[in-house]
Design an enzyme around this catalytic site. Structure first.
Site, PDB file in Angstrom:
ATOM      1  CG  ASN A 159     -11.937-114.813  51.151  1.00 25.48           C
ATOM      2  OD1 ASN A 159     -12.000-114.595  49.560  1.00 25.48           O
ATOM      3  ND2 ASN A 159     -11.041-113.918  51.647  1.00 25.48           N
ATOM      4  CB  SER A 207      -9.483-124.059  55.792  1.00 22.93           C
ATOM      5  OG  SER A 207      -8.285-123.898  56.508  1.00 22.93           O
ATOM      6  N   GLY A 208     -10.554-126.694  57.881  1.00 28.92           N
ATOM      7  CA  GLY A 208     -11.583-126.962  59.027  1.00 28.92           C
ATOM      8  C   GLY A 208     -12.210-125.827  59.791  1.00 28.92           C
ATOM      9  CG  HIS A 209     -10.086-122.152  60.587  1.00 31.37           C
ATOM     10  ND1 HIS A 209     -10.234-120.601  60.682  1.00 31.37           N
ATOM     11  CD2 HIS A 209      -9.297-122.175  59.628  1.00 31.37           C
ATOM     12  CE1 HIS A 209      -9.465-120.269  59.520  1.00 31.37           C
ATOM     13  NE2 HIS A 209      -8.906-121.077  58.914  1.00 31.37           N
ATOM     14  CB  THR A 245       4.325-136.373  62.755  1.00 37.55           C
ATOM     15  OG1 THR A 245       5.572-137.196  62.799  1.00 37.55           O
ATOM     16  CG2 THR A 245       3.465-137.304  63.724  1.00 37.55           C
ATOM     17  CB  CYS A 328      -5.278-113.479  55.086  1.00 40.63           C
ATOM     18  SG  CYS A 328      -6.863-114.435  54.580  1.00 40.63           S
TER      19      CYS A 328
HETATM   20  N1  PMP Z   1      -9.266-119.702  50.693  1.00 34.14           N
HETATM   21  C1  PMP Z   1     -10.131-118.818  51.062  1.00 34.14           C
HETATM   22  C2  PMP Z   1     -11.264-118.403  50.245  1.00 34.14           C
HETATM   23  C3  PMP Z   1     -10.161-118.225  52.426  1.00 34.14           C
HETATM   24  O1  PMP Z   1     -11.060-117.502  52.998  1.00 34.14           O
HETATM   25  C4  PMP Z   1      -9.242-118.557  53.137  1.00 34.14           C
HETATM   26  C5  PMP Z   1      -9.030-117.983  54.706  1.00 34.14           C
HETATM   27  N2  PMP Z   1      -9.207-116.709  54.879  1.00 34.14           N
HETATM   28  C6  PMP Z   1      -8.116-119.449  52.628  1.00 34.14           C
HETATM   29  C7  PMP Z   1      -8.077-119.976  51.322  1.00 34.14           C
HETATM   30  C8  PMP Z   1      -6.831-119.785  53.599  1.00 34.14           C
HETATM   31  O2  PMP Z   1      -7.286-120.609  54.536  1.00 34.14           O
HETATM   32  P1  PMP Z   1      -6.316-121.063  56.059  1.00 34.14           P
HETATM   33  O3  PMP Z   1      -5.958-119.617  56.338  1.00 34.14           O
HETATM   34  O4  PMP Z   1      -7.177-121.815  56.711  1.00 34.14           O
HETATM   35  O5  PMP Z   1      -4.948-121.599  55.380  1.00 34.14           O
END
Ligand code: PMP
Length: 391
Positions: A159, A207-209, A245, A328
């Site tokens: 990432n 992850s969807g977003h 849920t 993050c």
């Molecule tokens: N793994 C990777 C490689 C990511 O880039 C991310 C998001 N930055 C995540 C895990 C975590 O995803 P989420 O924040 O949607 O839980």
């Protein structure tokens, strides 16, 4: 208002309008709990199962191998944090949701971090050596029946640098030694072709977003026959692996994002990669610039004599969004553990930015971003005592 040029698609993507459209009915009329034994509940249940099929189709899995989660952080923690692995092998360039889960895990078990080279590629020989070392040294008597031999967990597309791993070679290596294989495929799903069977995956998180779907929803692929431990305890939703849920609108949106990706990702990827290469070429023509890693859609560049954060702030003033590391960790004043593991010094890390292109970018935006970066880099060097690039 100034137009936003969004070049941080690895942090999140703008939801596809078709995703939002698909979700709306499940927020207004079809709001039932999917466990309800009446038509409103049956409608929600059907929407969840339809979405599960779409997700499975995108990655070549069976629907009963898909478990909905709140995102990849939860998916990674479910695979790594609670399962009892005799040995866990991962790398030092993983996302924090893997590394922190292994921190908890390694209190009671053996854990090893495979080496990454200067381009952010995993060294397969070092991985093999470590697996063999652990096999020779394990004390089998200590292990309970429910305990799997071991797990190798390696990120599919990094990432921060965009470097892709040869996932089949890595999963083959793990399987040859009797280990299971997990990949954090957050930056790959919906962008490049994934086939869990051909790639030899036992677990995959997404992850969807990160591919034009909604935030707060993701999925975990678990190969049939493997029984992981849930992270939380409660109801029987998601066959007990993920009680609570179901987020029906989110699941529907995720399913739609998967449907769109399956139909359009190949064509989108050609455009995205060509824009990305164009921008990268322009930036790498700036004297004293260098790419860290091997990414295309996501790439990381350092510019000698400037501070990456100052560059990102100045670009933001022009409406251009880029980042100086993983979204993050950017709240923390920490140097990137990924670039550090690749052997970069503090000075190079501090002068780097990450750019990630998406399907909504245009060539005009790329041209605008290239020009602005060129002029801001030279302005910042001027401010830095007229910094001149070393040969
Ligand atoms: N793994 C990777 C490689 C990511 O880039 C991310 C998001 N930055 C995540 C895990 C975590 O995803 P989420 O924040 O949607 O839980």
């Amino acid at each position: 208002m100034k137009k936003t040029v969004y070049l941080d698609n690895a942090a999140t993507t703008m939801p596809d309008p078709r995703v939002v459209e698909a979700m709306l009915p499940y927020m207004y009329d079809a709001y039932g709990n999917a466990s309800g034994k009446y038509s409103l509940g049956f409608k929600a249940r059907k929407a969840i199962e339809d979405a599960r099929e779409k997700v499975a189709r995108l990655i070549g899995a069976e629907p009963d191998e898909i478990f909905f989660t709140s995102g990849a952080t939860e998916g990674n923690n479910t695979v790594l944090g609670k399962n009892i692995w005799k040995t866990l092998i991962t790398s030092d360039t993983e996302h924090k949701s893997v590394l922190k889960a292994t921190d908890v895990y390694k209190r009671n078990s053996r854990c090893f971090y495979a080496k990454t080279d200067g381009k952010c590629c995993i060294d397969i020989d070092s991985l093999k050596d470590r697996i063999e070392y652990f096999i020779k040294n394990q004390d089998v008597k200590d292990l309970s029946e429910d305990c799997y031999n071991g797990l190798v967990s390696i990120i599919r597309v990094n990432n921060e640098t965009g470097t892709e791993q040869n996932i089949k070679a890595l999963s083959d290596t793990a399987h040859e030694k009797g280990f299971l294989f997990h990949t954090d495929a957050v930056q790959a799903v919906g962008h490049i072709k994934i086939d869990v069977k051909k790639d030899g995956l036992d677990f995959l998180t997404a992850s969807g977003h990160k591919f034009y779907g909604p935030k707060g929803i993701g999925f975990l692929y678990i190969r049939r026959g493997i029984k992981p431990y849930p992270l939380m305890y409660g109801g029987e939703q998601e066959r007990g692996i993920r009680p609570g849920t179901e987020n029906v609108p989110g699941i529907v949106g995720l399913g739609e994002a998967c449907r769109i990706a399956l139909a359009e990702m190949e064509e989108d990827a050609l455009r995205v990669c060509s824009m990305s290469r164009l921008l990268k070429e322009r930036l790498l023509k700036i004297p004293g610039s260098k790419q860290n890693g091997l990414g295309d859609r996501i790439f990381n560049v350092s510019f000698e004599g400037i501070n990456g954060q100052s560059l990102a702030i100045r670009l933001d003033m022009e409406g251009i969004c880029v980042s100086t590391g993983a979204a993050c960790s950017s709240g923390l004043d920490e140097r990137s553990h990924v670039l550090t593991a690749m052997g970069l010094g503090a000075y190079e890390i501090d002068s780097s930015i990450r750019i990630s292109i998406g399907k909504y970018n245009t060539e005009e935006e790329i041209e605008f971003a290239a020009k602005k970066t060129e002029s801001i880099v030279s302005e910042l060097r001027e401010l830095n005592g007229g910094y001149t690039v070393k040969d």
